[in-house]
Scaffold this motif. Structure first.
Motif, PDB file in Angstrom:
ATOM      1  N   ASP A  66      47.405  47.897  56.723  1.00 15.59           N
ATOM      2  CA  ASP A  66      47.838  47.423  55.409  1.00 15.59           C
ATOM      3  C   ASP A  66      48.957  48.256  54.795  1.00 15.59           C
ATOM      4  N   ASP A  87      41.481  46.211  53.546  1.00 20.27           N
ATOM      5  CA  ASP A  87      41.023  45.529  54.760  1.00 20.27           C
ATOM      6  C   ASP A  87      41.071  46.534  55.913  1.00 20.27           C
ATOM      7  N   ALA A 145      48.146  42.930  52.256  1.00 18.56           N
ATOM      8  CA  ALA A 145      47.009  42.784  51.349  1.00 18.56           C
ATOM      9  C   ALA A 145      47.034  43.789  50.204  1.00 18.56           C
ATOM     10  N   ALA A 161      45.998  46.289  45.809  1.00 19.21           N
ATOM     11  CA  ALA A 161      45.296  45.000  45.754  1.00 19.21           C
ATOM     12  C   ALA A 161      44.744  44.741  44.350  1.00 19.21           C
TER      13      ALA A 161
END
Length: 639
Positions: free
Chosen positions: A412, A407, A34, A513
């Motif tokens: 991640d 997240d 992510a 991200a």
């Protein structure tokens, strides 16, 4: 019995290969982390979709050629010797070989034979039977066993891999259980030490020290043995030298180690420091598949000759920058082989640099995208580095949980395991940082793809640094703290355009991200300085590399550290600290550049260099020696 073990080993390998093939064939694509942006997957594979131009950049993977396992396991049975099969019918080159006299010398290395063998369609026969009389320097005719070193070169003569294999027989001959990597003495405690090594077959070895036999603790769980070995030797006396014998089958390897002094001991300590041993351009041993073996071997020999207690090597061990984990492991294997005879006796501690990078790449190098290879738990640069070395595990976990974590319910980021850590020895502490964590080599594309630029220390690592320095400051057994990080805080020759400066461009920072982090590269540099200078009285020097030269920089509050028209507040330093840059372990050299702080450079050299730190209670002195010529470069008191 030996043939049965080999047969079982082959059966196990076939079953594992079939299981892996079935898994890869039936599993879906790995989830894209992510933290990345604009990376997608479809039936054609992974790709990067440029959000502005709409260009689709396919994932690119560089062919590896011969696999590491096929370099290790190449030797097979033959009537007159050993038949080497590298499992690549397209490969043509040369195989050099020679016996290794392992029981008469302290630092065993191959004695290369006058002849070599052509490798045709990936195969070559090394004839041992004719190596009789004056050529039988290991006594194989009498003993029916021996150790053979081999070195593979491609059709252009460039060296690829340096290996060894034990053999048995007087004709026919067959490969036997071999310690193909190690043994390596790890950083010792005052009453214990770990010795690690790898073997080509499953085996259950042991080590003998002063008549006491030590075995692996894991042997009860795996009665067939293992190929990855770590044996702990304990109940030892502090600051005492021991000889050991590693017994693998009917082969024996001798080494030695010295236990650490008690915590807080003020007795003299000597350690070495260097970085940047990736291959040169001069050919031969200066460019053996990712490594300048010629210089790093001399550094290891000099460190041993000077009787260091350990030596620290922080980053750019290898060429790296590969899309293949297997290619990276081959290069690590060559680096370890270079220093191995001396690592039998003296601990080596390593840290990560930018050339340890393993990439997922999209498109071509000019306009493409490169990010830390995923899935992180299997293929990242951090994971492979941890697999290849045995290092302390007292660092932070990862960047998960930081304010920018996209997240919090899942992992991640890559792990910090064994690439950020600290250790103590006597009255000193060494804090090892990673300024190439989650590194994205295509820095211009980071805002679009996500990733961490060269030299940026991210939030959780910074927090851990502050906590660790605070803990060491409160430890009355520690007098001196050294911080080692691959990238200089203040570059002086070769990296003015990046490191923690980027020509004064503070806009450089990670993107996660699709979003930038709050602090730019120069602001983050100042936060590090604040921790190790203003909040620490014991931090003496920052040991860096990346620039392929040696320099000593005096950093204090009067030193100009900012670009013109700096819009942020300027950090005031309440004392000085040294930056010792030594990236002179074999990589191509850089000359000195003119930078705002050039007036504070106390010494600059383009010679190959190994820095010796001599710590005697409260006093610290450095001596810098060229390992290629043994010329003393400089000698100076730091504290």
């Amino acid at each position: 019995m030996l043939c049965l073990i080999h047969s079982n080993m082959k059966t196990q390998s076939i079953l594992l290969f079939l299981l892996a093939f079935l898994y890869v064939s039936t599993s879906t694509a790995q989830e894209i982390p992510a933290v990345y942006s604009n990376i997608f997957h479809d039936e054609s594979g992974y790709y990067f979709l440029h959000p502005e131009s709409g260009d689709r950049l396919e994932e690119a993977n560089t062919p590896v050629g011969i696999l590491l396992e096929n370099l290790i396991q190449a030797a097979g049975t033959a009537p007159e010797g050993l038949l080497f099969d590298f499992k690549d019918t397209t490969f043509a080159g040369t195989l050099y070989y020679g016996f290794i006299v392992a029981d008469q010398v302290r630092y065993p290395q191959p004695v290369w034979y006058i002849n070599s063998e052509k490798v045709i369609q990936g195969r070559a026969l090394v004839r041992i039977a004719p190596l009789k009389g004056k050529y039988d320097i290991i006594g194989w005719q009498e003993k029916g066993k021996g150790l053979l070193g081999y070195r593979l070169a491609d059709h252009e003569g460039k060296l690829i891999y340096d290996g060894r294999v034990s053999f048995t027989g007087k004709g026919p001959f067959e490969p036997s259980t071999t310690v193909y990597e190690g043994p390596f003495v790890q950083l010792p405690e005052s009453d214990a030490v770990k010795i690690t090594f790898r073997t080509n077959y499953l085996t259950s070895p042991h080590i003998v020290v002063n008549g006491t036999v030590y075995r692996e603790q894991s042997i009860m769980m795996n009665p067939l043995g293992s190929r990855e070995h770590s044996i702990r030797i304990d109940k030892l006396k502090p600051e005492t030298k021991y000889e050991y014998e590693l017994v693998v089958g009917d082969h024996l390897i001798r080494g030695s180690f010295k236990t650490a002094p008690p915590n807080g001991s003020r007795k003299p300590i000597r350690f070495g420091y260097a970085s940047d041993s990736r291959e040169g351009k001069e050919g031969g041993e200066r460019s053996i598949r990712g490594v300048n073996m010629h210089i790093i071997k001399k550094i290891a020999a000099l460190a041993n000759y000077q009787s260091v207690d350990f030596w620290q090597f922080t980053g750019d061990l290898i060429n790296g920058y590969s899309t293949s984990t297997d290619e990276t492991r081959i290069q690590y294997a060559n680096w370890k082989r270079s220093v191995e005879p001396f690592w039998h006796h003296i601990p080596v501690v390593v840290g990560m640099g930018n050339h340890e990078s393993i990439m997922s790449t999209f498109g071509n190098t000019r306009r493409g995208v490169a990010v830390d290879k995923f899935p992180f738990a299997e293929n990242s640069a951090e994971k492979v580095f941890a697999d290849e070395f045995h290092l302390p595990q007292n660092g932070p976990l990862s960047e998960d949980g930081a304010v920018y974590d996209p997240d919090t319910a899942r992992v991640d980021f890559p792990s910090y395991k064994e690439n950020v850590f600290y250790y103590t020895y006597g009255n000193i502490a060494m804090v090892v940082l990673n300024s190439n964590y989650w590194y994205a080599p295509s820095d211009q594309m980071i805002p679009l793809s996500g990733g961490n630029p060269h030299a940026y220390v991210m939030d959780n690592q910074l927090k851990w640094l502050a906590e660790t320095i605070n803990k060491l400051e409160a430890n009355n057994k520690i007098d001196h703290i050294f911080i080692t990080i691959h990238t200089p805080m203040f570059p002086n020759g070769g990296h003015a355009g990046d490191d923690m400066w980027y020509h004064g461009n503070n806009d450089v920072r990670p993107f996660i991200a699709g979003l930038p982090v709050e602090k730019g590269i120069i602001e983050r540099r100042d936060e590090i300085l604040d921790i190790i200078v203003n909040k620490s009285k014991k931090s003496l020097a920052v040991l860096t590399g990346d620039e392929h030269n040696y320099s000593r920089l005096f950093v204090d509050d009067e030193m100009n550290r900012y670009p013109d028209e700096w819009p942020h507040s300027k950090l005031k330093l309440n004392r000085h600290i040294w930056q010792i840059t030594n990236g002179s372990a074999g990589a191509p050299h850089y000359g000195q550049e003119v930078l705002p702080w050039s007036g504070n450079v106390q010494f600059f050299s383009l010679q190959y260099a190994l820095v010796f730190f001599e710590v005697n209670g409260e006093k610290v002195h450095i001596k810098v020696i060229n390992p290629d010529t043994l010329e003393e470069i400089e000698s100076v008191k730091l504290r």
